[in-house]
Design a protein around this motif. Structure first.
Motif, mmCIF file in Angstrom:
data_model
loop_
_atom_site.group_PDB
_atom_site.id
_atom_site.type_symbol
_atom_site.label_atom_id
_atom_site.label_comp_id
_atom_site.label_asym_id
_atom_site.label_seq_id
_atom_site.Cartn_x
_atom_site.Cartn_y
_atom_site.Cartn_z
ATOM 1 N N PHE A 124 19.349 12.203 15.056
ATOM 2 C CA PHE A 124 20.117 11.125 15.681
ATOM 3 C C PHE A 124 19.375 10.508 16.855
ATOM 4 N N ALA A 125 19.774 9.272 17.165
ATOM 5 C CA ALA A 125 19.245 8.542 18.312
ATOM 6 C C ALA A 125 20.381 8.281 19.289
ATOM 7 N N VAL A 126 20.054 8.294 20.580
ATOM 8 C CA VAL A 126 21.032 7.990 21.627
ATOM 9 C C VAL A 126 20.586 6.694 22.303
ATOM 10 N N ILE A 127 21.446 5.690 22.295
ATOM 11 C CA ILE A 127 21.094 4.366 22.822
ATOM 12 C C ILE A 127 22.196 3.879 23.747
ATOM 13 N N SER A 128 21.815 3.402 24.927
ATOM 14 C CA SER A 128 22.772 2.817 25.859
ATOM 15 C C SER A 128 22.815 1.311 25.659
ATOM 16 N N PHE A 129 24.026 0.756 25.679
ATOM 17 C CA PHE A 129 24.182 -0.690 25.566
ATOM 18 C C PHE A 129 24.222 -1.369 26.938
ATOM 19 N N SER A 130 24.001 -0.613 28.004
ATOM 20 C CA SER A 130 23.979 -1.220 29.331
ATOM 21 C C SER A 130 22.714 -2.065 29.472
ATOM 22 N N ASP A 131 22.898 -3.351 29.786
ATOM 23 C CA ASP A 131 21.752 -4.235 29.961
ATOM 24 C C ASP A 131 21.497 -4.534 31.438
ATOM 25 N N ILE A 132 21.997 -3.670 32.314
ATOM 26 C CA ILE A 132 21.753 -3.846 33.746
ATOM 27 C C ILE A 132 20.265 -3.667 34.059
ATOM 28 N N LEU A 133 19.649 -2.662 33.439
ATOM 29 C CA LEU A 133 18.225 -2.389 33.651
ATOM 30 C C LEU A 133 17.380 -2.643 32.406
ATOM 31 N N THR A 134 18.034 -2.848 31.277
ATOM 32 C CA THR A 134 17.326 -2.976 29.998
ATOM 33 C C THR A 134 17.578 -4.348 29.391
ATOM 34 N N PRO A 135 16.528 -5.061 28.981
ATOM 35 C CA PRO A 135 16.740 -6.375 28.364
ATOM 36 C C PRO A 135 17.463 -6.251 27.027
ATOM 37 N N LEU A 136 18.264 -7.257 26.718
ATOM 38 C CA LEU A 136 19.007 -7.264 25.460
ATOM 39 C C LEU A 136 18.076 -7.146 24.265
ATOM 40 N N SER A 137 16.904 -7.754 24.347
ATOM 41 C CA SER A 137 15.947 -7.699 23.231
ATOM 42 C C SER A 137 15.534 -6.267 22.927
ATOM 43 N N GLU A 138 15.412 -5.438 23.973
ATOM 44 C CA GLU A 138 15.038 -4.029 23.763
ATOM 45 C C GLU A 138 16.169 -3.251 23.102
ATOM 46 N N ILE A 139 17.390 -3.497 23.546
ATOM 47 C CA ILE A 139 18.543 -2.829 22.938
ATOM 48 C C ILE A 139 18.633 -3.185 21.462
ATOM 49 N N LYS A 140 18.476 -4.456 21.133
ATOM 50 C CA LYS A 140 18.553 -4.907 19.739
ATOM 51 C C LYS A 140 17.419 -4.307 18.906
ATOM 52 N N ARG A 141 16.226 -4.232 19.487
ATOM 53 C CA ARG A 141 15.092 -3.663 18.761
ATOM 54 C C ARG A 141 15.323 -2.196 18.430
ATOM 55 N N LYS A 142 15.875 -1.463 19.388
ATOM 56 C CA LYS A 142 16.112 -0.034 19.178
ATOM 57 C C LYS A 142 17.225 0.206 18.168
ATOM 58 N N ILE A 143 18.298 -0.576 18.247
ATOM 59 C CA ILE A 143 19.393 -0.430 17.286
ATOM 60 C C ILE A 143 18.903 -0.728 15.872
ATOM 61 N N LYS A 144 18.124 -1.773 15.731
ATOM 62 C CA LYS A 144 17.616 -2.142 14.410
ATOM 63 C C LYS A 144 16.721 -1.049 13.839
ATOM 64 N N ALA A 145 15.816 -0.527 14.673
ATOM 65 C CA ALA A 145 14.902 0.520 14.207
ATOM 66 C C ALA A 145 15.659 1.790 13.840
ATOM 67 N N ALA A 146 16.603 2.203 14.680
ATOM 68 C CA ALA A 146 17.375 3.422 14.411
ATOM 69 C C ALA A 146 18.242 3.263 13.174
ATOM 70 N N SER A 147 18.818 2.080 13.005
ATOM 71 C CA SER A 147 19.677 1.847 11.849
ATOM 72 C C SER A 147 18.876 1.834 10.557
ATOM 73 N N GLU A 148 17.750 1.154 10.560
ATOM 74 C CA GLU A 148 16.923 1.084 9.356
ATOM 75 C C GLU A 148 16.335 2.440 8.995
ATOM 76 N N ALA A 149 16.107 3.295 9.996
ATOM 77 C CA ALA A 149 15.574 4.639 9.744
ATOM 78 C C ALA A 149 16.657 5.629 9.349
ATOM 79 N N ASP A 150 17.918 5.180 9.322
ATOM 80 C CA ASP A 150 19.058 6.000 8.906
ATOM 81 C C ASP A 150 19.374 7.125 9.872
ATOM 82 N N PHE A 151 19.053 6.929 11.149
ATOM 83 C CA PHE A 151 19.500 7.876 12.159
ATOM 84 C C PHE A 151 21.013 7.747 12.362
ATOM 85 N N VAL A 152 21.688 8.881 12.585
ATOM 86 C CA VAL A 152 22.996 8.815 13.211
ATOM 87 C C VAL A 152 22.752 8.265 14.616
ATOM 88 N N ILE A 153 23.637 7.387 15.094
ATOM 89 C CA ILE A 153 23.412 6.732 16.379
ATOM 90 C C ILE A 153 24.572 7.015 17.333
#
Length: 353
Positions: A124-153
């Protein structure tokens, strides 16, 4: 000495090691809302409370107090290394010399939520949706990669009244890359305890979610049974080969295949029409887990495939046929190579679901 301590999500989840480290401290530094879980451990100690957004100040203050010769407890909820103060203290430790730090792990929100839901975590992957310190593009990139790799998220900080874009964009990506019926567990912290909901990916946007919610999105293998969210590891369930199954696979090895509907069969369709009858007898029987609809007949010890239509789809048959002939050299390989067969099953579930 600075002890960076994770106190878990509630008082009941604090580890013995964490409690002992707090008791041994001279100074306790923490976010003001965390103190209620350790109030009885603070007697006779200097307690410094800071607000959200003061993480660097908290870490620098902990170092200052430590250099005065005091034992400092720097408190995080959950685990200090998962979006906690562990990351902060080690980011700035290079500014100072002679600072000794220990990390005392705690029960993370992901593990806490998983325990409430059943057994949803595998890889599984653990991802925070807080964009206070993280750009939205990074959050989207990580979600896409984790989802396509079939990780539980496991998703932290999913949604607030003013910060909705990361959640909306990420759910859109998940729906583009995963089956909309994928199970999703929602664990929401309340003043009175927790609220636990199991829904589906397609219904996630309509769920009651806030910043105090942890979301666990299942993968292609995840299923729900008896109110529990389960992601199987693929353990082998042993069983003898039924005589009719043995006869079927003797014919299969001789090349007698029926790729498509077998309308001449008196039981056709045993599931829904149209169905592919190539594997009238499933090569994975018994798989022993319900990701494709199978289930145990209670108190009988018998695995039922009545509700599993996956094995009879054209895409499934095509996927299985890419490797099954290499695995099955003789009928007894249905037992002798069961682990290899179950790995093939996992591969084909991902490729077809």
């Amino acid at each position: 000495m600075i002890s960076v301590i994770g106190i878990g999500p509630s008082r009941e989840d604090i580890t013995i090691k964490a409690m002992n480290a707090i008791k041994a401290a001279d100074v306790i530094i923490t976010y003001k809302s965390y103190i209620k879980n350790i109030q009885d451990l603070t007697e006779g100690k200097e307690v410094i409370l800071k607000g959200m957004g003061d993480e660097i100040k908290r870490a620098e203050l902990a170092i200052t107090k430590s250099k005065e010769g005091k034992r400092v407890a720097l408190i995080s909820s959950g685990d200090p290394g998962v979006f906690g103060m562990g990351n902060v203290i080690f980011q700035i430790i290079g500014k100072f010399s002679g600072v000794e730090v220990e990390v005392v792990p705690g029960v993370s929100a992901a593990n806490f939520a998983a325990g409430k839901l059943g057994a949803p975590l595998h890889d599984f992957a653990v991802i925070s949706f807080s964009d206070i310190l993280t750009p939205l593009s990074e959050i989207k990139r990580k979600i896409k990669a984790a989802s396509e790799a079939d990780f539980v998220i496991a998703i932290y900080n999913p949604l607030s009244k003013t910060r909705t874009k990361p959640f909306e964009e990420s759910v859109k990506i998940l729906l583009e890359t995963r089956n909309p019926d994928t199970p999703v567990g929602i664990v929401k912290s309340l003043e009175t305890g927790v609220n636990i909901t199991i829904t589906t990916l397609k219904d996630l946007p309509d769920s009651d979610i806030n910043m105090s919610t942890t979301i666990i999105v299942g993968n292609s293998m995840t299923y729900v049974e008896e109110g529990y969210m389960i992601t199987p590891r693929g353990y082998k369930v042993s069983s003898s080969i039924h005589p009719l199954s043995r006869e079927f696979y003797e014919n299969y090895l001789e090349g007698e295949l029926n790729n498509g509907p077998n309308r001449s069969c008196e039981y056709y369709p045993c599931h829904s029409h149209p169905q592919n009858c190539m594997f009238c007898y499933c090569p994975f029987y018994p798989c022993g887990e319900g990701s494709t609809g199978g289930k145990w007949i209670k108190d009988k010890g018998v695995w039922s495939c009545e509700d599993c239509e996956w094995i009879h789809s054209d895409d499934t048959v095509e996927c299985i046929q890419t490797k099954l002939p290499e695995i099955l050299g003789e009928v007894d390989d249905l037992k002798n190579k069961k682990k290899e067969l179950l790995k093939l099953r996992r591969e084909c579930i991902f490729n077809t679901k």
